[in-house]
Motif scaffolding. Structure first.
Motif, PDB file in Angstrom:
ATOM      1  N   ALA A  39       1.410  -9.207 -10.933  1.00 54.13           N
ATOM      2  CA  ALA A  39       0.704  -7.938 -11.084  1.00 54.13           C
ATOM      3  C   ALA A  39      -0.804  -8.129 -11.015  1.00 54.13           C
ATOM      4  N   GLY A  40      -1.287  -9.231 -11.557  1.00 58.25           N
ATOM      5  CA  GLY A  40      -2.721  -9.500 -11.494  1.00 58.25           C
ATOM      6  C   GLY A  40      -3.204  -9.705 -10.072  1.00 58.25           C
ATOM      7  N   ILE A  41      -2.412 -10.446  -9.285  1.00 60.15           N
ATOM      8  CA  ILE A  41      -2.762 -10.651  -7.875  1.00 60.15           C
ATOM      9  C   ILE A  41      -2.752  -9.326  -7.132  1.00 60.15           C
ATOM     10  N   VAL A  42      -1.719  -8.521  -7.372  1.00 61.29           N
ATOM     11  CA  VAL A  42      -1.605  -7.218  -6.707  1.00 61.29           C
ATOM     12  C   VAL A  42      -2.788  -6.329  -7.049  1.00 61.29           C
ATOM     13  N   ALA A  43      -3.116  -6.230  -8.328  1.00 59.94           N
ATOM     14  CA  ALA A  43      -4.219  -5.363  -8.754  1.00 59.94           C
ATOM     15  C   ALA A  43      -5.541  -5.804  -8.142  1.00 59.94           C
ATOM     16  N   GLU A  44      -5.774  -7.109  -8.101  1.00 65.87           N
ATOM     17  CA  GLU A  44      -7.022  -7.626  -7.527  1.00 65.87           C
ATOM     18  C   GLU A  44      -7.120  -7.302  -6.037  1.00 65.87           C
ATOM     19  N   ARG A  45      -6.042  -7.500  -5.308  1.00 66.82           N
ATOM     20  CA  ARG A  45      -6.061  -7.233  -3.860  1.00 66.82           C
ATOM     21  C   ARG A  45      -6.228  -5.753  -3.576  1.00 66.82           C
ATOM     22  N   LEU A  46      -5.565  -4.906  -4.368  1.00 64.10           N
ATOM     23  CA  LEU A  46      -5.706  -3.459  -4.157  1.00 64.10           C
ATOM     24  C   LEU A  46      -7.140  -3.012  -4.424  1.00 64.10           C
ATOM     25  N   ALA A  47      -7.746  -3.518  -5.481  1.00 68.80           N
ATOM     26  CA  ALA A  47      -9.130  -3.158  -5.801  1.00 68.80           C
ATOM     27  C   ALA A  47     -10.072  -3.602  -4.691  1.00 68.80           C
TER      28      ALA A  47
END
Length: 386
Positions: A31-39
């Motif tokens: 989830a952390g990787i996903v959130a960072e990439r989306l941002a």
């Protein structure tokens, strides 16, 4: 098709996620990787829906239409076969259903979608705990569809043995409901040599198990589909094989493609349990636990999905006939509330990658570009992107 250099980067990320699997509601690293990439791609990011779920939302133009695209993130509690360079580094956990690939394909598409000139809103939903732990229901309970309302929902799942890069988009039932049932037979225990002094719950449970297949064989229309399976049995002690126990517990799963059939299976299993118990002079406690509704595709979003496949990948990549699966997917929690389309992405022969939930399974990276292009084309079809 997708840029080769960027695709290699996404494949590397997919293999990184494969090497670091996380079970449902534990997907903190993912989830952390996903959130960072989306941002980084410019999305408004919301974390914590359904504990570890992530949503990336973007609005362009003045259009009022909004759509939801879902990818699941969780792994399974299984031990992977050894030998892969990117194999699981965590004993007892592995990505045995391709959710690592689903996550990365939608992340890669997010980058391309952000560059499109569309008119409306797209919500990218990265869901936790699809593998039977209720992640979609948890996101809905946390207000997902209130905070991110959608006019249509889209899901995608890889499919071994479907030709590589082909996408099957079919109207109607795609996956069955996934419910559990339990029956406890309570008699009177006795000495194994003196069964007449008790009420034998073991034999009664055996009769029940023998009758159980008759529900589908004799109560379900042969032109419909249903599954009732006994999957767990608990009784007695092998250290005391001269004791007839007072209680036997039996449990299993029930699968159906409609609400009416779901209701019928619930009633029929209970009727059989109570009937057998009555005939043997014992008691039965029964419960039916509704877990996941069936995934039933709506004609409208399916038509959109088919146009997206043809425009992105060509007519030869579209398959409009494909049998439904008796497996379940809690994407149903979204598509039961919003018109939805759940498609299958071909992985090629399973002899190379294994089948779902096998310890030798691996997502086939060769299908990744097709999945990315499909997601982008859905947005273009739905929201008029140029």
């Amino acid at each position: 098709m997708y840029d080769r250099t960027r695709l290699d980067e996404w494949v590397a990320l997919r293999r990184d996620l494969h090497a670091h699997p996380e079970l449902g509601f534990e997907e903190h690293r993912t989830a952390g990787i996903v959130a960072e990439r989306l941002a980084e791609a410019g999305y408004r990011v919301r974390c914590g829906l359904g504990q570890t779920g992530v949503v990336g939302s973007m609005t362009r133009g003045g259009g009022s239409r909004s759509i939801l695209l879902r990818a699941d993130m969780d792994a399974l509690a299984m031990t992977e076969c050894k030998g892969r360079s990117h194999g699981s580094t965590i004993d007892g956990k592995m990505h045995a259903c391709g959710h690592d690939g689903h996550t990365v394909m939608l992340l890669a598409a997010a980058e391309k979608i952000a560059a499109l000139d569309f008119d409306g809103t797209v919500h990218l939903v990265f869901q936790p705990a699809e593998e039977g732990r209720g992640g979609a229901a948890a996101m809905v309970a946390d207000g997902l569809l209130d905070e991110f309302p959608a006019d249509a929902a889209y899901g995608l799942h890889n499919m071994p043995d479907l030709p590589l890069g082909v996408i099957a988009a079919v109207e109607g039932p795609q996956l069955a409901s996934s419910d559990s049932w339990e029956a406890a037979f309570r008699g009177v225990g006795s000495h194994g040599a003196k069964p007449h002094q008790g009420r034998d719950a073991v034999t009664a449970a055996g009769v029940f198990l023998g009758q159980l297949p008759g529900i589908v064989a004799r109560e379900v229309d042969p032109l419909q589909s249903a599954v009732v399976s006994a999957c767990a049995l608990s009784a007695g002690d092998f250290a005391a094989l001269n004791v007839i126990p007072a209680e036997v517990r039996v449990g299993g799963t029930a699968r159906a493609y409609s609400a009416a059939m779901r209701d019928h299976l619930e009633e029929a299993i209970g009727r059989q349990a109570q009937g057998v118990a009555s005939s043997w002079g014992i008691e039965a406690d029964y419960r039916f636990i509704r877990r996941i509704p069936p995934v039933v595709n709506d004609p409208g979003p399916v038509a959109v999905a088919r146009r997206a496949v043809v425009k992105a990948l060509g007519g030869e990549a579209l398959q409009t006939v494909f049998p439904p699966s008796t497996a379940g997917d809690d994407f149903a929690e979204f598509s039961a509330r919003v018109p939805g389309a759940y498609v299958w992405l071909g992985m090629g022969p399973s002899v190379e990658t294994g089948v779902h939930h096998s310890p030798r399974y691996d997502f086939n990276d060769a299908c990744m570009s097709a999945g990315i292009e499909y997601w982008c084309a859905v947005v273009a079809e739905e929201l008029g992107a140029k």
